[in-house]
Design a protein around this motif. Structure first.
Motif, PDB file in Angstrom:
ATOM      1  N   GLY A 154      19.392  -6.484   0.287  1.00 35.70           N
ATOM      2  CA  GLY A 154      19.613  -5.161   0.866  1.00 35.70           C
ATOM      3  C   GLY A 154      19.965  -5.227   2.340  1.00 35.70           C
ATOM      4  N   ILE A 155      19.295  -6.136   3.071  1.00 38.00           N
ATOM      5  CA  ILE A 155      19.600  -6.286   4.499  1.00 38.00           C
ATOM      6  C   ILE A 155      21.034  -6.788   4.685  1.00 38.00           C
ATOM      7  N   LEU A 201      13.265  -6.457  13.913  1.00 34.75           N
ATOM      8  CA  LEU A 201      14.505  -6.366  14.667  1.00 34.75           C
ATOM      9  C   LEU A 201      15.714  -6.756  13.825  1.00 34.75           C
ATOM     10  N   VAL A 202      15.496  -7.576  12.779  1.00 38.30           N
ATOM     11  CA  VAL A 202      16.618  -8.037  11.967  1.00 38.30           C
ATOM     12  C   VAL A 202      17.299  -6.874  11.239  1.00 38.30           C
ATOM     13  N   PRO A 203      16.558  -5.982  10.538  1.00 38.10           N
ATOM     14  CA  PRO A 203      17.244  -4.839   9.921  1.00 38.10           C
ATOM     15  C   PRO A 203      17.946  -3.938  10.937  1.00 38.10           C
ATOM     16  N   VAL A 204      17.333  -3.771  12.113  1.00 44.15           N
ATOM     17  CA  VAL A 204      17.991  -2.974  13.154  1.00 44.15           C
ATOM     18  C   VAL A 204      19.293  -3.651  13.580  1.00 44.15           C
ATOM     19  N   ALA A 205      19.233  -4.976  13.749  1.00 43.94           N
ATOM     20  CA  ALA A 205      20.435  -5.731  14.097  1.00 43.94           C
ATOM     21  C   ALA A 205      21.488  -5.623  13.005  1.00 43.94           C
ATOM     22  N   ALA A 206      21.045  -5.540  11.735  1.00 43.13           N
ATOM     23  CA  ALA A 206      21.992  -5.424  10.625  1.00 43.13           C
ATOM     24  C   ALA A 206      22.770  -4.115  10.698  1.00 43.13           C
ATOM     25  N   VAL A 207      22.088  -3.026  11.024  1.00 45.14           N
ATOM     26  CA  VAL A 207      22.765  -1.731  11.145  1.00 45.14           C
ATOM     27  C   VAL A 207      23.767  -1.770  12.299  1.00 45.14           C
ATOM     28  N   ALA A 208      23.334  -2.320  13.441  1.00 44.57           N
ATOM     29  CA  ALA A 208      24.242  -2.410  14.589  1.00 44.57           C
ATOM     30  C   ALA A 208      25.429  -3.311  14.272  1.00 44.57           C
ATOM     31  N   ALA A 209      25.163  -4.434  13.590  1.00 41.73           N
ATOM     32  CA  ALA A 209      26.254  -5.345  13.224  1.00 41.73           C
ATOM     33  C   ALA A 209      27.251  -4.667  12.304  1.00 41.73           C
ATOM     34  N   GLY A 210      26.759  -3.891  11.341  1.00 42.75           N
ATOM     35  CA  GLY A 210      27.650  -3.212  10.413  1.00 42.75           C
ATOM     36  C   GLY A 210      28.523  -2.183  11.096  1.00 42.75           C
TER      37      GLY A 210
END
Length: 402
Positions: free
Chosen positions: A257-258, A306-315
């Motif tokens: 999901g991430i 922080l990893v899921p937050v980074a995933a949203v920003a990366a997307g």
């Protein structure tokens, strides 16, 4: 005899079939290419592979896609997209079979290499089929449909693999068996396409990347921006699953999901590109990519949320940066230049997805995977201002507002 209305209806029906077949095959091929992403930690444990080998396994896909894109991509002009799609489907099936049969590290490398060849060969043919499906939308929704199919399939792969592996038996086999079924359906769909007279095989020429001098400022900005966009996405699709596993997150559905979140957010962000304009879209995307890379660099020694937050920003950053970069080049080239320039641009994109993984793998010979990933993320972050300056000064004002 058919009436004029019936003939027109038949042509529209044929175009609709081509459109849907092209989208289906592109989604299935891209999904299959990214099925292994959440499964990497399990493979590494099962086969006793080191971090260097696993990062090279991922990079193999990106690095084999480049020559396949350049050498086999133009084949659809000579042989027709249906023929090339069949090649791609067969190659993708061989790749999935490698994972089904895998009992050692060599199978993973072979599977990723064949998957790279499959996607590199078939992407151009699928986009060509989509474009021929509804020619009246060729300057708008068709381009959006092709891009959405590519990114949507990339998102579907890790999400589906994570769910199947977490909740059903045979986690390293079932996702690829399902993929083989989908490929068989795709083969049957391609088989019913209407046959067209095409040029001979002798007219097949590999694409030689070339950028005319006047286009180089725009190209440099787009290539660097797209490189960083795919670098950031590539980190999630390659090493982040292993780092999450070592941090105690071994729920494959969550990991998938991430990873899928990155591409889903990209898909949602891309429609904003024409509203923002090409320059603002790329600059906004680079800001989001910078935020994601900084979060990743600190997440390995800090809280893992922080990893899921980074995933949203990366997307979000990927969608705006990659979408804006692609559109900037597309708007700048003439039809005669498109093949050579596009080949050069996608070489930069695929390199962004693969080269950083190789760098991380080599660095793990002297440091930990988390440290190597943080260093590569930090290095990519320092390149963001350079890309922003290239976009700011390399994209003419009359292109920036298109």
């Amino acid at each position: 005899m058919f009436t004029k209305h019936e003939r027109g209806s038949g042509r529209r029906s044929g175009r609709s079939v081509e459109l849907h077949v092209g989208i289906y095959v592109l989604v299935v091929l891209t999904a299959g290419a990214y099925l292994p992403s959440p499964l990497y930690p399990g493979y590494q444990e099962a086969f006793g592979a080191g971090d260097l080998f696993m990062t090279l396994t991922y990079a193999t896909f990106a690095l084999t896609s480049i020559p396949a894109l350049l050498f086999l991509g133009p084949a659809s002009d000579a042989l027709g997209p249906g023929t090339v799609l069949r090649w791609g489907i067969v190659a993708a099936a061989l790749g999935s079979l490698c994972f089904v049969l895998a009992d050692g590290q060599g199978w993973l490398i072979a599977g990723r290499a064949v998957q790279g060849i499959a996607l590199g060969a078939a992407t151009g043919a699928a986009v060509s089929l989509i474009s021929s499906g509804e020619r009246k939308f060729v300057d708008g929704r068709v381009k959006g449909a092709a891009g959405a199919a590519f990114v949507g399939g990339t998102a579907a792969g890790p999400i589906a693999a994570g769910l199947l592996a977490q909740y059903l038996p045979a986690p390293h086999t079932l996702p690829f068996l399902v993929h083989l079924v989908l490929l068989w359906i795709g083969w049957n769909k391609v088989a019913v396409l209407r046959k067209e007279e095409r040029a001979s095989l002798r007219q097949w020429r590999p694409t030689r990347p070339h950028v005319p001098v006047l286009l180089r400022p725009v190209f440099r900005a787009a290539a660097l921006t797209g490189f960083l966009a795919w670098t950031t996405a590539g980190l999630f699709l390659s090493v982040i699953p292993t780092l999450l596993d070592r941090a105690g997150q071994n729920d494959l559905a969550v990991v998938g999901g991430i990873l899928g979140t990155v591409l889903l957010c990209s898909l949602l962000a891309q429609p904003a590109v024409p509203m923002l304009g090409l320059r603002r879209a790329q600059l906004s995307g680079l800001v989001a990519l910078l935020a994601s890379l900084v979060l990743l660099a600190f997440s390995f020694s800090g809280p893992m949320f922080l990893v899921p937050v980074a995933a949203v920003a990366a997307g979000a950053g990927h969608g705006l940066a990659y979408g804006g970069a692609s559109a900037a080049v597309e708007n700048a080239v003439t039809p005669e230049q498109r093949g050579a320039v596009t080949g050069a641009l996608y070489t930069a994109f695929y390199s962004g997805a693969g080269v950083p993984s190789v760098a991380i793998g080599l660095m793990t010979l002297g440091t930990s995977l988390s440290t190597a990933t943080a260093l590569v993320a930090a290095a990519a972050a320092t390149a963001v201002p350079v890309a922003a300056a290239a976009v700011r000064f390399g994209l003419p004002w009359y292109r920036a507002v298109l």
